[in-house]
Structure formats: C-alpha cells, structure tokens
Design an enzyme around this catalytic site. Structure first.
Site, mmCIF file in Angstrom:
data_model
loop_
_atom_site.group_PDB
_atom_site.id
_atom_site.type_symbol
_atom_site.label_atom_id
_atom_site.label_comp_id
_atom_site.label_asym_id
_atom_site.label_seq_id
_atom_site.Cartn_x
_atom_site.Cartn_y
_atom_site.Cartn_z
ATOM 1 N N TYR A 297 18.834 29.109 8.891
ATOM 2 C CA TYR A 297 17.730 29.976 9.314
ATOM 3 C C TYR A 297 17.606 30.025 10.833
ATOM 4 C CZ TYR A 297 15.757 30.349 4.592
ATOM 5 O OH TYR A 297 15.546 30.633 3.264
ATOM 6 N N MET B 187 14.284 23.949 2.776
ATOM 7 C CA MET B 187 13.564 23.258 1.709
ATOM 8 C C MET B 187 14.500 22.487 0.781
ATOM 9 S SD MET B 187 11.033 24.759 -1.255
ATOM 10 C CE MET B 187 9.834 25.402 -0.088
ATOM 11 N N LYS C 14 0.839 -1.197 0.000
ATOM 12 C CA LYS C 14 0.000 0.000 0.000
ATOM 13 C C LYS C 14 0.879 1.255 0.000
ATOM 14 C CE LYS C 14 -0.380 -0.138 5.038
ATOM 15 N NZ LYS C 14 -1.272 -0.143 6.201
#
Length: 379
Positions: free
Chosen positions: A261, A314, A41
């Site tokens: 950051y 990111m 799955k």
C-alpha cells in the site's frame, strides 16, 4: 488427512513453557533468600493465563500478581492454593468479592484501607492485604504523608492483616539512574515503620540491581516472558513467545517496482520477495513497515535475516529474500518475526515501542501452540 491449526493459519504463535519455567528458576536463584513471585496480569502478558500460571506453579512459584479483581477470579479458579495480590487495589464496594476468593488487595489509599478493615470486622477476621507506598514513580500508592497518617490511625491498622509492604521502581531498567537509589532509601524508611512485614520493591530489572533492592519478595514480569531486564547487555532470559508467519507467495519484482500500500518501498534492483501471512491483525505492528531496502525491521528465515519491505497490512507483509538461494524458500516456509533469533526487545525497538506492548498486543487469529505442557510431554 485432518489439517492441524497451524495448517490453517497464516501466523503461528508458539509459547515455550519450558523456557518460561527456566526463566522463573533463574530469577528465583538470583533472588537468593527472597521469594520469587510472578506478575501474570494482562492474560499473562498476552500469552495465556491458564498454561502460564500452571507452569509457574509447577516450577515452584507461589505468589502471583494481577492488576484487576476479575483477573484474580480467573487465576483463583486455576490455582486454589496460590497467594494472589491485586495490584490495582481494592475496587470500591467489592471487598466481599475479594474476601470470598481470598484475593489480597494492594491497598493504595487510606480510604481503601478503612473499607478493607471495616469489611474484615463484619466478616469476622482481619483479612490479608498489601500496603503499596509510592516512593517516586507517582502512580498508584500511598504518599509518604498518607502512609504516616495510616500508621497513626490505630483503629484502621488494628483491623488490617498486612502481609506485604511494596513499592514500584520507575527506572530499574536504567541501573545508573539516580531515582533508583532515592527510591531504595525511601523504601527503607517505609520498612522501618513496619519492620515485621515482608517487603517487595524489585520488578524484573530490579532483581538485577543487587541485594539492596531484593528484600523479601521479588515480582518479575517481562523477564519471565523473555524480555530483556538488562538493556544494553545481552539478554539473560530465554525466548518464550515465538511468532512466525508462513510464506503465501513468492514474487519477482523488477527494479523500480513498488511493494504494498502507498507504494512506499521501491526496488533498487531485481528483487525476490516473499509475502507472509502475518499482519497487524496478528499483532505485527504497522510501525514495522519499511521504506528502505535494508530494513531496519527484519525476520529470520532459513538461517538468515531478511528485511521487511513495504507496509504491513492487516493480513500480510513482504520481505526481501534475494539473499537466499532460490530453492530455500517455498510456499508454507515459516519466517520468525519474534523469538530466538529476532529478540522481542529488538523487534519492539524497530516498531518504536517496548516488549511489553508488543507481547500484550499479539492477536488472536494465529494458531497458538503451547510446548512443554506436562500433560502432553512436549518440550
């Protein structure tokens, strides 16, 4: 020279299909006389349903478990002869869809059982299905009173071709948890009601609980993909997913300087750092961000573990490579984030999650390489 996909991606995910097959064969051997199926799955736990399912079929697997009927449709297109169970049951009004694709719903209620039996009468034959009984996890499945009511409904039972009785363990990864024995006893009572039907209770960890849990069919999932089915004991499975980030830049950071950051990580000494082209878009959890000099999150690069420093962003992340000789790491060098040296369960624990979530959240931007495909002979 034409660049390869890995030349153009900051992160590379390699799926070792030979390791996948070996994991299935090990679990199959542990299952003894029971059949060993496979849970595929969630796009084979994020690793790609087509190559994974085909490789498992080549290894000898014949019964597959997915969650949704759309997953079953895709899998049927790949494996025309496989037995395919839909763990989320019979979706309302979709019996014809299941029947045409020979998908076996794991029925979870009397309502579903009646709908499946009624459709079978219209279709002209009793259609195969599983009966999923809840023995203590309190998710999907017939309660024991509902199961008794189904058995007493002679008209509905006469319209069903029950090929499997199943339940799901809640605490199989904790061998000493008392719920394991309670569920085993409850499932024994279920089996006694339909003794001629094949039975399935064990998931990945359940296979390692012993013969009393194995029954006729086991349904491994995470263990196939390299997750540890025996927590607190050395992982008996091979790593299947290997995620690497390439070094984009090397930097010298002075004591007192910060990285990333929020300036959350501050150097306590002159530090050499490498910036890797892998971030949360690539499936690296932001929770692996580190404020401390020594981790806990680490990567494996040039034979050593090096700590993650600062926040995961990111597209990139920083690591402290001060412990490595200066000429060992250069632009383009790859660092392993998960794989053979950084176990997926270990990485998941650093991120405060589990291997299942880490695998299924792997991103789509990296280069995805499959090794061990029969068509290309790679191993």
């Amino acid at each position: 020279m034409t660049p390869t996909p890995e030349d153009l991606a900051g992160a590379v995910l390699t799926i070792a299909l030979v390791a996948l097959k070996n994991n299935w064969r090990r679990l199959n051997a542990l299952a003894g006389k029971a059949e060993c199926g496979a849970a595929v799955k969630g796009n084979a736990y994020g690793l790609g349903i087509a190559p994974v399912a085909k490789s498992l079929w080549e290894a000898g697997c014949r019964s597959f478990f997915v969650a949704r009927p759309k997953e079953g449709e895709e899998l049927r297109g790949l494996l025309p002869e496989a037995t395919i169970y839909i763990l989320d049951g019979l979706f309302a009004g979709q019996a014809e869809f299941y029947a045409k694709l020979a998908l076996c719903p794991a029925l979870i209620s009397i309502e579903e059982a009646r709908e499946w039996a009624a459709f079978g009468r219209v279709y002209g034959r009793k259609l195969p299905c599983a009966i999923h009984v809840d023995t203590g996890i309190n998710r999907l499945g017939f309660s024991m009173p509902e199961f008794e009511a189904l058995l007493a409904d002679n008209f509905t039972m006469a319209g069903l071709n029950v090929t499997l009785l199943m339940s799901h363990l809640a605490c199989a990864d904790e061998p000493s948890h008392p719920l394991n024995l309670r569920q085993r006893a409850a499932f024994a009572a279920v089996r006694a009601k339909l003794p001629e039907v094949a039975a399935s209770l064990a998931n990945s960890s359940g296979i390692f609980l012993g013969g009393g849990f194995v029954h006729d069919l086991v349904r491994p999932g995470i263990a196939l993909y390299g997750g540890n089915p025996t927590p607190n004991v050395a992982n008996p499975m091979h790593a299947v997913a290997i995620l690497e980030g390439a070094v984009m830049q090397l930097r010298e950071v002075a004591a007192g300087d910060t990285v990333g950051y929020g300036a959350t990580w501050k150097a306590t000494r002159p530090t050499r750092i490498a910036v890797l082209g892998a971030g949360y878009k690539d499936g690296v959890p932001r929770a692996l961000s580190s404020r401390e000099p020594g981790g806990p999150a680490q990567v494996f690069i040039n034979g050593r573990r090096c700590p993650v420093i600062g926040r995961i962003s990111m597209d990139m992340m920083g690591i402290d490579i001060t412990c490595l000789p200066e000429d060992e790491v250069k632009r383009g060098t790859r660092a392993e984030l998960i794989g053979r040296h950084i176990g997926i369960d270990e990485a998941a624990s650093w991120a405060g999650t589990i291997s299942y979530e880490l695998l299924t959240r792997l991103g789509s931007r990296y280069a995805r390489l499959y090794t061990g495909l029969e068509s290309d002979g790679r191993a």
